[in-house]
Design an enzyme around this catalytic site. Structure first.
Site, PDB file in Angstrom:
ATOM      1  N   PHE A   1       0.843  -1.287   0.123  1.00  0.00           N
ATOM      2  CA  PHE A   1       0.014   0.350   0.173  1.00  0.00           C
ATOM      3  C   PHE A   1       1.116   1.526  -0.035  1.00  0.00           C
ATOM      4  O   PHE A   1       2.029   1.246   0.523  1.00  0.00           O
ATOM      5  CB  PHE A   1      -1.122   0.183   1.292  1.00  0.00           C
ATOM      6  CG  PHE A   1      -0.598  -0.232   2.214  1.00  0.00           C
ATOM      7  CD1 PHE A   1      -0.143   1.455   2.934  1.00  0.00           C
ATOM      8  CD2 PHE A   1       0.153  -0.619   3.110  1.00  0.00           C
ATOM      9  CE1 PHE A   1       0.906   1.284   4.314  1.00  0.00           C
ATOM     10  CE2 PHE A   1       0.939  -1.144   4.087  1.00  0.00           C
ATOM     11  CZ  PHE A   1       0.922   0.166   4.655  1.00  0.00           C
ATOM     12  N   CYS A   2       0.406   2.133  -0.502  1.00  0.00           N
ATOM     13  CA  CYS A   2       0.868   3.131  -0.631  1.00  0.00           C
ATOM     14  C   CYS A   2      -0.045   4.550  -0.144  1.00  0.00           C
ATOM     15  O   CYS A   2      -0.945   4.516   0.778  1.00  0.00           O
ATOM     16  CB  CYS A   2       1.399   4.406  -1.881  1.00  0.00           C
ATOM     17  SG  CYS A   2       0.116   4.229  -3.153  1.00  0.00           S
ATOM     18  N   LYS A   3       0.806   5.718  -0.400  1.00  0.00           N
ATOM     19  CA  LYS A   3      -0.532   6.747   0.265  1.00  0.00           C
ATOM     20  C   LYS A   3      -2.384   6.386  -0.161  1.00  0.00           C
ATOM     21  O   LYS A   3      -3.516   6.776   0.511  1.00  0.00           O
ATOM     22  CB  LYS A   3      -0.231   7.990  -0.220  1.00  0.00           C
ATOM     23  CG  LYS A   3      -1.079   9.424   0.670  1.00  0.00           C
ATOM     24  CD  LYS A   3      -0.498  10.417   0.730  1.00  0.00           C
ATOM     25  CE  LYS A   3      -1.633  11.677   0.640  1.00  0.00           C
ATOM     26  NZ  LYS A   3      -1.201  13.165   0.584  1.00  0.00           N
TER      27      LYS A   3
END
Length: 127
Positions: free
Chosen positions: A90-92
Site C-alpha cells: 500500500f501507499c498513500k
C-alpha cells in the site's frame, strides 16, 4: 470496402476484449479495506508500505515493513521478501503501489496485492 468494415469490427472486438481482460486482472489484485484486513491477519504475511520513511513515521498499518518505492534501492530492499508468497502493498492513495506492484511482478514476484485507495482510505474507514 466490405473487407475494411470486417477488419474494423474485428479490431474493435480485440481492443474491447483486451481492455476487459486488463480491467478484470486489475480488479483481481485490488483489495478493499475488509479483504485486505482479512488477508494481512494471516500468519507471517509480507506487508509492505511503499511510502517514504517520513510518511511511514506519520502512521502505518501494524506490522508493515517500510520499503520506499521512490528509493533507488527499492528492488535491492525487496530481496528479503519471498517471491513465491503473496505480498500485500500500500501507499498513500494507490498510485505508487500500482507502480510498485508492476515492478515486483516484472522481477519475479508471483502474487502482489494492493490496498484499494491506499492508506488514506484505510484510516478513513477505521475512524
Amino acid at each position: 470496402m466490405k473487407n475494411l468494415n470486417v477488419l474494423t469490427l474485428v479490431l474493435i472486438a480485440l481492443l474491447t476484449f483486451s481492455f476487459t481482460a486488463y480491467s478484470q486482472e486489475k480488479a483481481a489484485h485490488l483489495l478493499n479495506n475488509t479483504s485486505f484486513q482479512k488477508e494481512i491477519e494471516k500468519t507471517e504475511v509480507q506487508l509492505i508500505d511503499v511510502r517514504t520513511p517520513k510518511e511511514y513515521a506519520e502512521g502505518t498499518i501494524e506490522y508493515a515493513k517500510n520499503i520506499d518505492f521512490l528509493n533507488e534501492n527499492f528492488l535491492e530492499q525487496t530481496k528479503t521478501l519471498s517471491k513465491d508468497k503473496p505480498v500485500y502493498i500500500f501507499c498513500k492513495s494507490g498510485k505508487r503501489s500500482e507502480k510498485a506492484r508492476n515492478t515486483l511482478l516484472e522481477n519475479g514476484f508471483k502474487q502482489v496485492y494492493e490496498l484499494d485507495g491506499g492508506y488514506t482510505k484505510w484510516i478513513e474507514v477505521k475512524k
